[in-house]
Design a protein around this motif. Structure first.
Motif, short mmCIF file in Angstrom:
data_model
loop_
_atom_site.label_atom_id
_atom_site.label_comp_id
_atom_site.label_asym_id
_atom_site.label_seq_id
_atom_site.Cartn_x
_atom_site.Cartn_y
_atom_site.Cartn_z
N THR A 116 1.26 -3.81 -8.12
CA THR A 116 1.28 -2.41 -8.51
C THR A 116 -0.11 -2.02 -8.99
O THR A 116 -0.92 -2.87 -9.36
CB THR A 116 2.31 -2.15 -9.62
OG1 THR A 116 2.07 -3.07 -10.70
CG2 THR A 116 3.72 -2.34 -9.11
N ALA A 127 0.70 3.91 -10.70
CA ALA A 127 0.64 4.86 -9.59
C ALA A 127 1.93 4.80 -8.78
O ALA A 127 2.38 3.73 -8.38
CB ALA A 127 -0.56 4.53 -8.71
N LYS A 128 2.52 5.98 -8.56
CA LYS A 128 3.76 6.05 -7.79
C LYS A 128 3.46 6.23 -6.29
O LYS A 128 4.18 5.73 -5.45
CB LYS A 128 4.63 7.20 -8.29
CG LYS A 128 5.04 7.07 -9.75
CD LYS A 128 6.04 8.13 -10.12
CE LYS A 128 6.44 8.08 -11.59
NZ LYS A 128 6.74 6.75 -12.10
N ASP A 129 2.40 6.95 -5.98
CA ASP A 129 2.03 7.18 -4.58
C ASP A 129 0.80 6.32 -4.26
O ASP A 129 -0.31 6.61 -4.70
CB ASP A 129 1.71 8.65 -4.34
CG ASP A 129 1.36 8.94 -2.87
OD1 ASP A 129 1.50 8.02 -2.04
OD2 ASP A 129 0.94 10.08 -2.59
N THR A 130 1.01 5.24 -3.54
CA THR A 130 -0.09 4.34 -3.17
C THR A 130 -0.38 4.40 -1.67
O THR A 130 -1.01 3.50 -1.12
CB THR A 130 0.24 2.90 -3.57
OG1 THR A 130 1.47 2.51 -2.94
CG2 THR A 130 0.38 2.78 -5.08
N SER A 131 0.07 5.45 -1.01
CA SER A 131 -0.19 5.59 0.42
C SER A 131 -1.70 5.72 0.64
O SER A 131 -2.40 6.42 -0.09
CB SER A 131 0.53 6.82 0.97
OG SER A 131 0.13 8.00 0.28
#
Length: 206
Positions: A101, A88-92
């Motif tokens: 990660t 996952a690149k967007d973990t906001s």
């Protein structure tokens, strides 16, 4: 003529002629022979009993079935795979620990044949069930189980983590794993159809 009485043996010679008691090993020879036979048999039984309790009757999977060239495996009337994996690149909005990660895996599941006997009431027809996939580091055997609510990803019935035994059409298993940054692939993604004794193994490069 009187025959003289023969002289008696000296006391010390008589003591030497008295049978000596047998040694401890000879006295216990039968018991030791029984132990030599029974001990290995008992050890073997205890080993088998422990193995059977842990792995027997499909309690634990013991045989890996690798995906074919097309990335699929057919088991229990169901086709598993191919899979999609990534990080996952967007973990906001997620509650990920520092230095980790979020690895995502998606497994296609296509149930074609029910596992219930013919003649079963249609309302009771069941397809294959399975536990949630597990991520395994190939070099060490270290494992990670899926996390969802723990990291703030809401549950969705459209993205199940385990097989739906009532689903008659294709669907996808969607799982996520929290993996430390310093852990490197390749990995395996293992799927265990319940009660089969075998499990499905997909290769994941990173």
């Amino acid at each position: 003529m009187t025959i003289p009485t023969p002289p008696s043996a000296p006391a010390e010679d008589a003591a030497l002629q008295t049978p000596r008691p047998r040694g401890w090993w000879r006295r216990n020879g039968i018991a030791l022979a029984v132990i030599a036979v029974v001990a290995p048999a008992l050890a073997g039984f205890l080993w088998w009993d422990g193995w059977n309790a842990f792995y027997g009757h499909g309690a634990r999977p013991v045989a890996a079935i690798a995906a074919d060239a097309g990335g699929t495996v057919r088991m229990s009337g169901t086709t598993f795979g191919p899979i999609q994996t990534g990080i996952a690149k967007d973990t906001s909005g997620m509650n990920l620990p520092d230095g980790t990660t979020f690895h995502i895996a998606i497994v296609d599941v296509d149930p074609q044949e029910p596992i219930t006997p013919e003649g079963t009431d249609p309302a009771d027809v069941r397809f294959v069930s399975c536990t949630a996939p597990v991520l395994v580091q190939q070099s060490t055997g270290r494992q990670w189980t899926p996390l969802r609510a723990e990291v703030g990803v809401p549950y969705s019935s459209d993205e199940p983590e385990t097989c739906n035994s009532q689903a008659e059409g294709p669907y996808k298993l969607v799982v996520g794993f929290v993996v430390p940054d310093d852990v490197e692939g390749p990995f395996w993604l293992d799927v265990d159809p319940a009660g089969d004794g075998r499990f499905i193994r997909f290769s994941v490069e990173s």
